[in-house]
Write a protein that holds these residues in place. Structure first.
Motif, PDB file in Angstrom:
ATOM      1  N   ASN A   1       0.872  -1.277   0.010  1.00  0.00           N
ATOM      2  CA  ASN A   1       0.033   0.049   0.039  1.00  0.00           C
ATOM      3  C   ASN A   1       0.806   1.230   0.004  1.00  0.00           C
ATOM      4  N   GLN A   2       0.604   2.335   0.212  1.00  0.00           N
ATOM      5  CA  GLN A   2       1.239   3.529   0.525  1.00  0.00           C
ATOM      6  C   GLN A   2       1.323   4.122   1.698  1.00  0.00           C
TER       7      GLN A   2
ATOM      8  N   GLY B   1       6.700  -3.267   1.530  1.00  0.00           N
ATOM      9  CA  GLY B   1       6.084  -2.572   0.465  1.00  0.00           C
ATOM     10  C   GLY B   1       5.320  -1.435   0.752  1.00  0.00           C
TER      11      GLY B   1
ATOM     12  N   ASN C   1       5.725   2.937   2.599  1.00  0.00           N
ATOM     13  CA  ASN C   1       6.360   3.775   2.860  1.00  0.00           C
ATOM     14  C   ASN C   1       6.871   4.492   4.342  1.00  0.00           C
TER      15      ASN C   1
HETATM   16  C1  LIG Z   1       7.557   5.849  -1.225  1.00  0.00           C
HETATM   17  O1  LIG Z   1       8.224   7.283  -1.241  1.00  0.00           O
HETATM   18  C2  LIG Z   1       9.184   7.841  -2.107  1.00  0.00           C
HETATM   19  C3  LIG Z   1       9.736   9.189  -1.954  1.00  0.00           C
HETATM   20  O2  LIG Z   1       8.885   9.794  -1.360  1.00  0.00           O
HETATM   21  C4  LIG Z   1       8.475   7.677  -3.559  1.00  0.00           C
HETATM   22  O3  LIG Z   1       9.234   7.822  -4.752  1.00  0.00           O
HETATM   23  C5  LIG Z   1       7.961   6.243  -3.804  1.00  0.00           C
HETATM   24  O4  LIG Z   1       7.040   6.320  -5.082  1.00  0.00           O
HETATM   25  C6  LIG Z   1       6.834   5.990  -2.625  1.00  0.00           C
HETATM   26  N1  LIG Z   1       6.622   4.536  -2.752  1.00  0.00           N
HETATM   27  C7  LIG Z   1       5.192   4.140  -2.729  1.00  0.00           C
HETATM   28  C8  LIG Z   1       4.881   2.702  -2.883  1.00  0.00           C
HETATM   29  O5  LIG Z   1       4.287   4.963  -2.438  1.00  0.00           O
END
Ligand SMILES: *[C@@H]1O[C@H](CO)[C@@H](O)[C@H](O)[C@H]1NC(C)=O
Ligand SMILES: *[C@@H]1O[C@H](CO)[C@@H](O)[C@H](O)[C@H]1NC(C)=O
Ligand SMILES: *[C@@H]1O[C@H](CO)[C@@H](O)[C@H](O)[C@H]1NC(C)=O
Ligand SMILES: *[C@@H]1O[C@H](CO)[C@@H](O)[C@H](O)[C@H]1NC(C)=O
Ligand SMILES: *[C@@H]1O[C@H](CO)[C@@H](O)[C@H](O)[C@H]1NC(C)=O
Length: 324
Positions: free
Chosen positions: A186-187, A209, A211
Motif C-alpha cells: 500500500n502507500q 512494500g 513507505n
Molecule cells: C515512497 O516514497 C518515495 C519518496 O517519497 C516515492 O518515490 C515512492 O514512490 C513511494 N513508494 C510508494 C510505494 O508509495
C-alpha cells in the motif's frame, strides 16, 4: 371428471410456478444444487447489474469477470445458507451500506482484483460466521472507522495491493479473532497510535512494500500474540523501535532497513544508532527545515511555513488556485 382433471392440472401448475419463483435461477446464470445448497455461477456473463433473484437456498455465489460496478444494499438478503461470495476481476468500485448484512452462515467474501475505492459504513454487518474477507488488488485508499466493526469471527483480512496511505486509530475496531492482517504494497506512511490496539489475537502482520519511515516503540504493544511481523522501513535513528524489537522474540521478523542495504533491523547494534537523537521527532522527519511535534495521538506533526504543505512539508501550494 374432465373438469376435475383440469383443476388438478391448474393446481399443479400454480405450485410449479410458485416453486419456480422461489428456486429460480437468475437468468444468464447457472444453478447447481448439491447437499449444501445451490451453487450459482454468473461468471463472465456481461452483467451490468448484480441480479437480485438468487435462490433462497444459495450456498455459493460466483460472479467473476462482469462489468457491474456496485454491490447494492440488500443484494444478498435472506440468503440464510449463503457460505461464500466470490466476485473477482469485475468492475466493482462501490460496496454499499447493507451490501452484506445479516447473513448467518457467510464465511468467505472474496472481492479481489476489482476497482473498489469506496466501502460505505455498514457494508459488512451482522455476519457472525465470517472468517475471511479478501479485498486485495483494488484501489482502496482509506478505510473509514467502523467498516470492520464487530466481525467477531473474522480471522483473515487481506488488503494488499491497495492505496491505503494511513492507518488510523480504531480503523480495525473490535476484531477480536483477527489473526492475519495483510497490508502489503500500500502507500502507508503513517500508523496512528492505537491503530492495532484492539487486535489482541493478531499473529501475522504484513506491512512490506509501504513507505514507512518511522514506527513507534508502542505501536504493537497490545498485540501480545504477534509472531510474524514483516516490514521494511527507514531505520535511521529508529532506536526506540529497534530496542522494542530486540526485547521481543518474534518467530520471524523481516524488518529490513531500506536505508542500510536491507539488513535486518534486529541485527543492528546499539552503536549503529550512535549519532542519533532519540527524540520521536527524529531529524529530518519534516522536510524543508520545518518544526516537528507530537499530537495527542502520538503522531508526528509538521508545522509547515513558506508555502510548503503536506504531512511532511514536501508539497507546494498552487499559488494560482489560491488566488482564484
Ligand atoms: C515512497 O516514497 C518515495 C519518496 O517519497 C516515492 O518515490 C515512492 O514512490 C513511494 N513508494 C510508494 C510505494 O508509495
Ligand atoms: C425457501 O423458500 C421456501 C418456500 O417459501 C421454503 O420452504 C424454504 O424453507 C426456504 N429455504 C430457505 C433456506 O430459506
Ligand atoms: C427478507 O428480509 C427482509 C429484511 O431482512 C424482510 O423484511 C423480509 O420479510 C424477508 N423476506 C423473506 C421472503 O423472508
Ligand atoms: C518507548 O521509548 C521511550 C523513549 O525511548 C521509553 O521511555 C518507553 O518506555 C518506551 N516504551 C516501550 C513500550 O518500549
Ligand atoms: C557517527 O559519527 C561519527 C563522526 O562523524 C562517524 O565516524 C561514525 O561512523 C558515525 N557512526 C554511525 C553509526 O553512523
Amino acid at each position: 371428471m374432465k373438469m376435475m382433471y383440469y383443476n388438478v392440472a391448474a393446481c399443479l401448475l400454480v405450485i410449479a410456478v410458485s416453486n419456480d419463483m422461489v428456486l429460480s435461477c437468475p437468468s444468464d446464470c447457472s444453478c447447481i444444487t448439491n447437499n449444501n445448497g445451490v451453487t450459482v455461477d454468473c461468471s463472465s456473463r456481461g452483467l451490468t447489474v448484480i441480479p437480485r433473484n438468487f435462490p433462497n437456498d444459495s450456498y455459493r455465489i460466483e460472479m467473476n469477470n462482469n462489468p457491474f460496478t456496485t454491490i447494492e444494499k440488500g443484494t444478498f438478503q435472506n440468503l440464510t445458507l449463503l457460505y461464500s461470495v466470490l466476485i473477482f476481476g469485475s468492475n466493482l468500485s462501490t460496496i454499499e451500506t447493507g451490501a452484506f448484512i445479516t447473513l448467518p452462515n457467510l464465511y468467505i467474501i472474496d472481492l479481489e482484483d476489482n476497482h473498489i475505492t469506496i466501502i460505505q459504513p455498514g457494508a459488512f454487518k451482522h455476519l457472525p460466521a465470517i472468517y475471511a474477507i479478501y479485498l486485495f488488488s483494488n484501489q482502496i485508499n482509506a478505510i473509514q472507522r467502523g467498516i470492520f466493526d464487530n466481525l467477531q469471527a473474522l480471522i483473515r483480512l487481506s488488503l494488499y495491493n491497495n492505496q491505503i496511505t494511513a492507518l488510523q486509530r480504531g480503523m480495525f475496531g473490535n476484531l477480536q479473532a483477527l489473526t492475519e492482517l495483510d497490508l502489503r504494497n500500500n502507500q502507508i506512511t503513517t500508523i496512528q497510535q492505537g491503530a492495532f490496539q484492539t487486535l489482541s489475537a493478531l499473529q501475522t502482520l504484513d506491512l512490506l512494500g509501504n513507505n514507512l519511515t518511522f514506527i513507534k516503540n508502542d505501536t504493537f504493544e497490545h498485540n501480545t500474540n504477534l509472531q510474524y511481523l514483516y516490514l521494511d522501513l527507514v531505520c535511521d535513528c529508529n532506536f526506540p523501535f529497534w530496542s522494542w524489537l530486540k526485547s521481543k522474540s518474534l518467530f520471524n521478523d523481516v524488518g529490513t532497513c531500506v536505508d542500510r542495504d536491507n539488513i535486518k533491523l534486529s541485527s543492528l547494534h546499539e552503536s549503529d544508532f550512535d549519532n542519533c537523537t532519540y527524540d520521536s521527532c527524529y531529524p529530518d522527519y519534516c522536510s524543508n527545515g520545518r518544526s516537528c511535534s507530537q499530537n495527542s495521538y502520538g503522531d508526528l506533526v509538521c508545522s509547515c511555513v513558506g508555502g510548503w504543505t503536506g504531512t511532511t512539508c514536501t508539497g507546494k501550494w498552487n499559488i494560482n488556485s489560491i488566488e482564484r
